[in-house]
Scaffold this motif. Structure first.
Motif, PDB file in Angstrom:
ATOM      1  N   UNK B 196       0.860  -1.175   0.000  1.00  0.00           N
ATOM      2  CA  UNK B 196       0.000   0.000   0.000  1.00  0.00           C
ATOM      3  C   UNK B 196       0.900   1.230   0.000  1.00  0.00           C
ATOM      4  N   UNK B 197       0.750   2.049  -1.026  1.00  0.00           N
ATOM      5  CA  UNK B 197       1.576   3.240  -1.162  1.00  0.00           C
ATOM      6  C   UNK B 197       0.940   4.406  -0.403  1.00  0.00           C
ATOM      7  N   UNK B 198       1.514   4.704   0.758  1.00  0.00           N
ATOM      8  CA  UNK B 198       1.015   5.809   1.585  1.00  0.00           C
ATOM      9  C   UNK B 198       2.113   6.832   1.771  1.00  0.00           C
ATOM     10  N   UNK B 199       2.862   7.053   0.692  1.00  0.00           N
ATOM     11  CA  UNK B 199       3.994   7.978   0.801  1.00  0.00           C
ATOM     12  C   UNK B 199       3.553   9.430   0.591  1.00  0.00           C
ATOM     13  N   UNK B 200       2.436   9.607  -0.032  1.00  0.00           N
ATOM     14  CA  UNK B 200       1.807  10.913  -0.243  1.00  0.00           C
ATOM     15  C   UNK B 200       2.745  12.122  -0.131  1.00  0.00           C
ATOM     16  N   UNK B 201       3.389  12.428  -1.236  1.00  0.00           N
ATOM     17  CA  UNK B 201       4.367  13.495  -1.186  1.00  0.00           C
ATOM     18  C   UNK B 201       3.974  14.783  -1.885  1.00  0.00           C
ATOM     19  N   UNK B 206      -3.412  15.674   1.380  1.00  0.00           N
ATOM     20  CA  UNK B 206      -3.534  14.956   2.651  1.00  0.00           C
ATOM     21  C   UNK B 206      -4.683  13.953   2.620  1.00  0.00           C
ATOM     22  N   UNK B 207      -5.039  13.496   1.411  1.00  0.00           N
ATOM     23  CA  UNK B 207      -6.130  12.537   1.272  1.00  0.00           C
ATOM     24  C   UNK B 207      -5.788  11.221   1.959  1.00  0.00           C
ATOM     25  N   UNK B 208      -4.609  10.708   1.660  1.00  0.00           N
ATOM     26  CA  UNK B 208      -4.235   9.391   2.177  1.00  0.00           C
ATOM     27  C   UNK B 208      -4.061   9.437   3.701  1.00  0.00           C
ATOM     28  N   UNK B 209      -3.431  10.508   4.158  1.00  0.00           N
ATOM     29  CA  UNK B 209      -3.243  10.652   5.597  1.00  0.00           C
ATOM     30  C   UNK B 209      -4.596  10.621   6.292  1.00  0.00           C
ATOM     31  N   UNK B 210      -5.538  11.389   5.744  1.00  0.00           N
ATOM     32  CA  UNK B 210      -6.839  11.498   6.369  1.00  0.00           C
ATOM     33  C   UNK B 210      -7.562  10.153   6.403  1.00  0.00           C
ATOM     34  N   UNK B 211      -7.464   9.402   5.314  1.00  0.00           N
ATOM     35  CA  UNK B 211      -8.141   8.096   5.287  1.00  0.00           C
ATOM     36  C   UNK B 211      -7.526   7.148   6.301  1.00  0.00           C
ATOM     37  N   UNK B 237       2.670  -1.589   4.269  1.00  0.00           N
ATOM     38  CA  UNK B 237       2.183  -0.236   4.064  1.00  0.00           C
ATOM     39  C   UNK B 237       3.398   0.666   4.164  1.00  0.00           C
ATOM     40  N   UNK B 238       3.716   1.344   3.064  1.00  0.00           N
ATOM     41  CA  UNK B 238       4.859   2.260   3.057  1.00  0.00           C
ATOM     42  C   UNK B 238       4.314   3.656   3.326  1.00  0.00           C
ATOM     43  N   UNK B 239       4.568   4.138   4.517  1.00  0.00           N
ATOM     44  CA  UNK B 239       3.914   5.374   4.949  1.00  0.00           C
ATOM     45  C   UNK B 239       4.930   6.434   5.355  1.00  0.00           C
ATOM     46  N   UNK B 240       4.625   7.657   5.050  1.00  0.00           N
ATOM     47  CA  UNK B 240       5.487   8.785   5.398  1.00  0.00           C
ATOM     48  C   UNK B 240       5.748   8.848   6.892  1.00  0.00           C
ATOM     49  N   UNK B 288       7.791   7.756  -3.446  1.00  0.00           N
ATOM     50  CA  UNK B 288       6.426   7.359  -3.757  1.00  0.00           C
ATOM     51  C   UNK B 288       6.333   6.665  -5.103  1.00  0.00           C
ATOM     52  N   UNK B 289       7.343   6.853  -5.942  1.00  0.00           N
ATOM     53  CA  UNK B 289       7.388   6.157  -7.235  1.00  0.00           C
ATOM     54  C   UNK B 289       7.599   4.675  -6.931  1.00  0.00           C
TER      55      UNK B 289
END
Ligand SMILES: Cc1cc2nc3c(=O)[nH]c(=O)nc-3n(C[C@H](O)[C@H](O)[C@H](O)COP(=O)(O)O)c2cc1C
Ligand code: SF4
Ligand code: SF4
Ligand code: SF4
Ligand code: SF4
Ligand code: FES
Ligand code: FES
Lengths: 239, 549
Positions: B196-201, B206-211, B237-240, B288-289
């Motif tokens: 799951x790509x949660x790198x949101x850069x 902030x869509x992914x963060x919020x979810x 889950x790869x998260x920031x 995020x790539x």
């Protein structure tokens, strides 16, 4: 590797050629005497795909792909030398020359440099992008070699040979974007390195004057291009 | 656990809730937390005690309600009353008025277009469940989709559902989800992975963060369903690292799911096993790539490599790997539950379903929204967004962040979908949407995004490394009124070179903000170059007096 390697046929520059299924377009082109310019790829080292000089057109694919890392497929139609690609290669090379300070007249590899000969190969006549003239360091702390960041094109051949062939992992890359740099150990001066075996492989695979032997003056630093193929062959013979 | 058992947990929770006449929910997602919503929640709890209303009032935390700029938000019985900008000191009045007229000074009309015009699927639970309580999720049919997949559907049927739904990846590229799942399913490998790509850069997104903060179980469930469909047993889950609250809630959700048997060995008593691990991102945009992200999980320097081979064939440690975005996973369990046809009935011909956007910029209602594909930009900006701040004139809306473009007012009635956005030189992207008014300078906007690309370029390939730096320098010259028409030509030439020769998406799309602003606002560029003027008055142009010799 499986014993039954399949053979594929494809077209490169309007020529029908045969290839093993695990070969790259670059390999096959070379086997057939078709020249594709490269800077970062080097036989014997892992592929990198960063210099972008080896880009080719593949029919049906909108993107230009690096031939050094694209494996062949049955029926592929490849063009290596269209006007469009030639133009891009020239622009890429101009970008390299604009990035750092390539003053060939005072460079030890003048006359032996792959970047320089590439300029001839792609028929570059001048640099039409603004020169950036960064002020970069020269690491002359090593007793045998010199690393001049002003002439480095960040191809990472040195990093790969040091890691993959010599096994020393002295060299690495730090930072990103235009600030990217080759470093020795944890960014300590090369001369203080405890991992460097002084083997000199990095110097001889470096395509430019960024890595040279100490004491070599303008136009004196030729590189032993046969070193890596020789080592690779010896290794294979050993295995 | 059997479905009866987990339904029971859900029902018990539901009953517990219903036993209270007033369920007071306080938003505890990041934006509201930063405005002290935790304190508001504590104060509400003590007011309930003090005013002797413990029998009738229940206070819980909840996920993002979307109207983040008006936070902290408090709702009573899911919209019976909605309060914004609540301070701890307001708690007494809110509790006092609970069975009377709402507190006027805090009230936000719950039927305002901001809420009424949205269609919530990925965000269906955001704002009406407590993200830290599994029972809340179960009460809303949570994990039923997973259970049904495992017990009544073959993996290919699950994939077929995704194909029929028309869902496309929400991380930016818009690649069809069913097709990707099918490729990984068919790929041969002794092991397979789901990431799951949660790198949101993207700046401002902030869509992914919020979810993840508001409904972490839906992401976990989506990943498990994906794992079953493609034949994977491990998920990452790869998260920031900059998202501590999202990480905390996701960690808690994974633990809860493991404890109740929704993750781990033999999920819900079936032969299927799947676990999820968290990996923290190093904070670089390029990570995020997908190929850079995979390198980063493998412990290498996070730089992209050429594709093909795609991760679906050759991914994490060389194994077939499915990689999807957070929002993509959030859509999975609703699609399984409500059916592919339902999902496909929303949207346009080739863009189905809904899309989550982070509305920002010069707009009255900034925040998080989910809208059906095919909605017009005008509806988003002027109805949901409530128009431009201070009644200023609309100038452009930027979508797709550093890979996207600026869309001028002549396209306000354009439908929002992948194809239309691409036609006007922008992209859907991951969902950033920045509204700009007449006081924005388009050269400055282009320069801002190029500055971002140049500093986020990993430096691996020359066109992006050198080209973005060159383009930034040229944009800088233009903005300072020091450029010539020749510089403008160079800029346009570089756009072409960098787009066509760069290795990864960052370089390939870095020119988009420049190209689209040149396309629609060329006269602004010319004003800077020829008249040495910034029409919007943003760029500082020094006018040197002609030297008199
Ligand atoms: C420079 C760059 C940054 C990216 N950043 C993200 C990101 O933060 N989140 C994301 O989901 N996808 C990002 N992507 C896209 C991913 O490579 C990949 O396509 C995506 O995660 C696939 O998921 P999807 O099909 O569900 O969209 C990025 C791509 C590029 C080129
Ligand atoms: S490295 Fe090559 S191109 Fe650069 S100055 Fe030396 S000879 Fe010239
Ligand atoms: S001399 Fe050998 S060991 Fe030393 S840095 Fe170069 S390649 Fe590595
Ligand atoms: S020092 Fe030479 S080999 Fe190493 S990255 Fe620079 S140009 Fe390439
Ligand atoms: S395009 Fe940019 S970010 Fe992507 S690999 Fe090349 S230098 Fe790195
Ligand atoms: S030789 Fe292929 S990218 Fe450098
Ligand atoms: S964070 Fe509270 S409404 Fe979005």
């Amino acid at each position: 590797m499986s014993s039954s390697v399949k053979i594929k046929t494809l077209t490169i520059d309007e020529r029908q050629v045969g290839a093993r299924e695990d070969q790259t377009i670059l390999d096959v082109a070379r086997e057939n005497g078709i020249k594709i310019p490269t800077l970062c790829s080097l036989k014997g080292l892992s592929a990198y795909g960063g210099c972008r000089m080896c880009i080719v057109e593949i029919a049906g694919t909108p993107k230009l792909l690096p031939s050094c890392m694209t494996t062949v497929e049955e029926g592929m139609v490849v063009t290596t030398n269209s006007d469009r690609i030639k133009k891009y290669r020239r622009s890429l090379l101009e970008l390299y020359f604009s990035e750092r300070n390539h003053v060939c007249s005072v460079c030890a590899t003048n006359g032996y440099c792959e970047l320089q000969s590439m300029a001839q190969e792609v028929e570059m006549t001048h640099v039409h992008f603004p020169y950036m003239y960064p002020q970069l360091d020269i690491d002359a702390t090593h007793e045998r070699f010199i690393l001049d960041h002003n002439r480095c094109i960040s191809c990472t051949r040195c990093v790969r040979v040091c890691d993959e062939i010599e096994g020393a992992h002295t060299l690495d890359i730090k930072d990103r974007g235009i600030d990217i740099r080759v470093i020795t150990d944890l960014d300590h001066p090369w001369g203080e390195s405890e991992t460097c075996t002084q083997c000199g492989k990095c110097v001889h695979v470096c395509p430019t004057g960024a890595l040279i032997e100490r004491g070599k003056s303008v136009g004196e630093m030729s590189k032993r291009k046969q070193l890596l193929p020789y080592l690779t062959k010896m290794r294979e013979a050993h295995e | 656990m059997t479905p009866e058992e987990f339904k029971k947990i859900g029902e018990t929770h539901q009953k517990k809730r219903e036993a209270f006449k007033y369920n007071i929910n306080v938003c505890t997602a990041a934006a509201c937390v930063s405005l002290q919503s935790e304190k508001v929640k504590d104060e509400l709890a003590s007011q309930v005690k003090e005013q002797g209303k413990k029998e009738s009032c229940r206070i819980s935390g909840t996920g993002c309600l979307g109207l983040c700029a008006s936070g902290p938000l408090v709702t009573i019985n899911n919209g019976q009353a909605l309060y914004g900008g609540v301070k701890p000191g307001d708690a007494a009045d809110i509790v006092k008025s609970i069975d009377k007229k709402p507190v006027k000074r805090l009230e936000i009309p719950a039927d305002m277009p901001f809420f009424a015009r949205q269609t919530k699927i990925a965000l269906e639970h955001c704002g009406n469940t407590d993200p830290e309580v599994l029972g809340d999720y179960l009460a809303l049919e949570g994990y039923e989709a997973l259970y049904n997949c495992l017990t009544t559907m073959q993996p290919v049927e699950v994939i077929d559902t995704m194909v029929k739904s028309g869902l496309r990846g929400r991380g930016g590229g818009g690649y069809p989800v069913g097709l990707k799942w099918s490729t990984v399913h068919k790929a041969v490998g002794t092991k397979k992975f789901v990431i799951c790509n949660a790198d949101e850069g993207d700046p401002g997104a902030f869509m992914d963060r919020s979810m993840l903060e508001s409904d972490p179980h839906s992401i976990v469930e989506g990943m498990a369903i994906a794992g079953y469909a493609v034949g994977a047993t491990h998920g990452y889950v790869y998260i920031r690292g900059e998202y501590p609250l999202a990480i905390k809630r996701l960690k808690a959700a994974i633990k809860q799911a493991e404890r109740q048997g929704f993750l781990g060995k033999n999920i819900c008593g079936t032969p299927f096993s799947f676990d999820v691990e968290i990996r923290l991102g190093a904070g670089a945009f390029v990570c995020g790539e997908e190929t850079a992200l995979i390198a980063s999980i493998e412990g290498k320097r996070g730089t992209p490599r050429p594709r093909p081979p795609y991760p679906a064939q050759y991914g994490l440690w060389g194994f077939p790997t499915l990689i999807n975005n957070v929002e993509t996973f959030a859509n999975i369990s609703p699609i399984v539950r409500k059916g592919a046809d339902y999902y496909a009935s929303i949207g346009t011909e080739r863009s189905k379903g809904t899309k989550v956007f982070a509305l920002a910029g010069s707009i009255n209602n900034t925040g998080l929204i989910e809208v059906p594909m095919g909605i017009t930009l005008r509806e988003i900006v002027f109805e949901i967004g409530g128009g431009i701040i201070g009644g200023k004139k609309f100038k452009a809306v930027q979508t797709g962040g550093p890979s996207g473009g600026c869309i001028p007012d002549e396209y306000l009635d354009m439908k929002v979908d992948y194809e239309s956005l691409a036609q006007v030189g922008s992209i859907m992207g991951s969902g950033g949407m920045i509204v700009m008014d007449e006081t924005s300078c388009m050269v400055d906007v282009a320069k801002y995004f190029m500055d971002f690309c140049r500093s986020e370029s990993c430096g691996k390939c020359a066109p992006c490394r050198v080209g973005t730096a060159q383009m930034y320098n040229l944009l800088n010259l233009i903005s300072e009124g020091k450029a010539t028409m020749h510089d403008m030509e160079l800029l346009e030439e570089l756009c072409d070179v960098v787009r066509n020769t760069s290795l990864c998406g960052l370089g390939q799309t870095a020119a988009n903000p420049v190209l689209s602003t040149i396309r629609f606002f060329r006269d602004e560029y010319l004003a800077h170059i020829k008249d040495k003027k910034c029409p919007a008055g943003v760029c500082v142009i020094e006018h040197k007096e002609e030297a008199v010799l």
